[in-house]
Design a protein around this motif. Structure first.
Motif, PDB file in Angstrom:
ATOM      1  N   GLU A 107       0.797  -1.022   0.176  1.00 57.57           N
ATOM      2  CA  GLU A 107      -0.017   0.067   0.008  1.00 57.57           C
ATOM      3  C   GLU A 107       0.861   1.334   0.036  1.00 57.57           C
ATOM      4  N   TYR A 108       0.349   2.254  -0.664  1.00 57.77           N
ATOM      5  CA  TYR A 108       1.260   3.522  -0.697  1.00 57.77           C
ATOM      6  C   TYR A 108       0.319   4.747  -0.081  1.00 57.77           C
ATOM      7  N   TRP A 109       1.134   5.350   0.574  1.00 54.28           N
ATOM      8  CA  TRP A 109       0.326   6.414   1.589  1.00 54.28           C
ATOM      9  C   TRP A 109       1.300   7.624   1.399  1.00 54.28           C
ATOM     10  N   GLY A 110       0.505   8.659   1.178  1.00 57.22           N
ATOM     11  CA  GLY A 110       1.293   9.967   1.331  1.00 57.22           C
ATOM     12  C   GLY A 110       1.818  10.378   2.779  1.00 57.22           C
ATOM     13  N   GLN A 111       2.114  11.607   2.989  1.00 57.51           N
ATOM     14  CA  GLN A 111       2.868  12.014   4.616  1.00 57.51           C
ATOM     15  C   GLN A 111       1.663  12.238   5.249  1.00 57.51           C
ATOM     16  N   GLY A 112       0.365  12.386   4.932  1.00 58.62           N
ATOM     17  CA  GLY A 112      -0.781  12.842   5.682  1.00 58.62           C
ATOM     18  C   GLY A 112      -0.727  14.319   6.104  1.00 58.62           C
ATOM     19  N   THR A 113      -1.542  14.536   6.817  1.00 53.99           N
ATOM     20  CA  THR A 113      -1.685  16.085   7.460  1.00 53.99           C
ATOM     21  C   THR A 113      -2.338  16.031   8.867  1.00 53.99           C
ATOM     22  N   GLN A 114      -1.723  16.620  10.072  1.00 51.88           N
ATOM     23  CA  GLN A 114      -2.135  16.477  11.107  1.00 51.88           C
ATOM     24  C   GLN A 114      -3.159  17.463  11.365  1.00 51.88           C
ATOM     25  N   VAL A 115      -4.305  17.061  12.113  1.00 52.10           N
ATOM     26  CA  VAL A 115      -5.446  17.740  12.617  1.00 52.10           C
ATOM     27  C   VAL A 115      -5.538  17.617  14.045  1.00 52.10           C
ATOM     28  N   THR A 116      -5.360  18.845  14.732  1.00 53.04           N
ATOM     29  CA  THR A 116      -5.395  18.778  16.160  1.00 53.04           C
ATOM     30  C   THR A 116      -6.678  19.387  16.616  1.00 53.04           C
ATOM     31  N   VAL A 117      -7.545  18.895  17.495  1.00 43.62           N
ATOM     32  CA  VAL A 117      -8.792  19.623  18.251  1.00 43.62           C
ATOM     33  C   VAL A 117      -8.691  19.563  19.581  1.00 43.62           C
ATOM     34  N   SER A 118      -8.272  20.936  20.138  1.00 44.56           N
ATOM     35  CA  SER A 118      -8.155  20.939  21.534  1.00 44.56           C
ATOM     36  C   SER A 118      -8.472  22.281  21.846  1.00 44.56           C
TER      37      SER A 118
END
Length: 119
Positions: A107-118
């Motif tokens: 499986e190939y995945w990109g780097q993703g993007t961080q979501v922080t809810v606080s």
């Protein structure tokens, strides 16, 4: 060559909104159902939304009514509008085909993007 580049993640307070973007290669975009996945702390990656080439959408129950997935053929891009964010939405978000793209039998995945809810 598979191209998956996510962006738009950020820190936001509960109840806030974010819009994630993903650019992919044209051949993948035009022929594939695209999805947004996320990895929550301590949990396996899950598919939260998907959109077919005909723009039929699906959402996992926990985000239904709050998230909206869309695609723009002119930009080979997929978007995830996230409203009414909750702390439990915190995680790394990825876009990919559904099922996930393969490269060299993995499986190939990109780097993703961080979501922080606080608060």
């Amino acid at each position: 060559q598979v191209q998956l580049v996510e962006s738009g993640g950020d820190w936001v307070q509960p109840g806030g909104s974010l819009r994630l973007s993903c650019v992919t290669s044209e051949d993948i975009f035009r022929s594939s159902t695209m999805g947004w996945y996320r990895t929550l702390p301590g949990k396996a990656r899950e598919l939260v939304a998907r959109i077919t080439t005909g723009s039929i959408t699906y959402y996992v129950g926990s985000v239904k009514g709050r998230f909206t997935v869309s695609r723009d053929a002119g930009k080979n891009s997929v978007y995830l509008q996230m409203n009414s964010l909750k702390t439990e939405d915190t995680g790394v978000y990825y876009c990919n085909t559904v099922p996930a793209a393969m490269m060299a039998s993995r499986e190939y995945w990109g780097q993703g993007t961080q979501v922080t809810v606080s608060s």
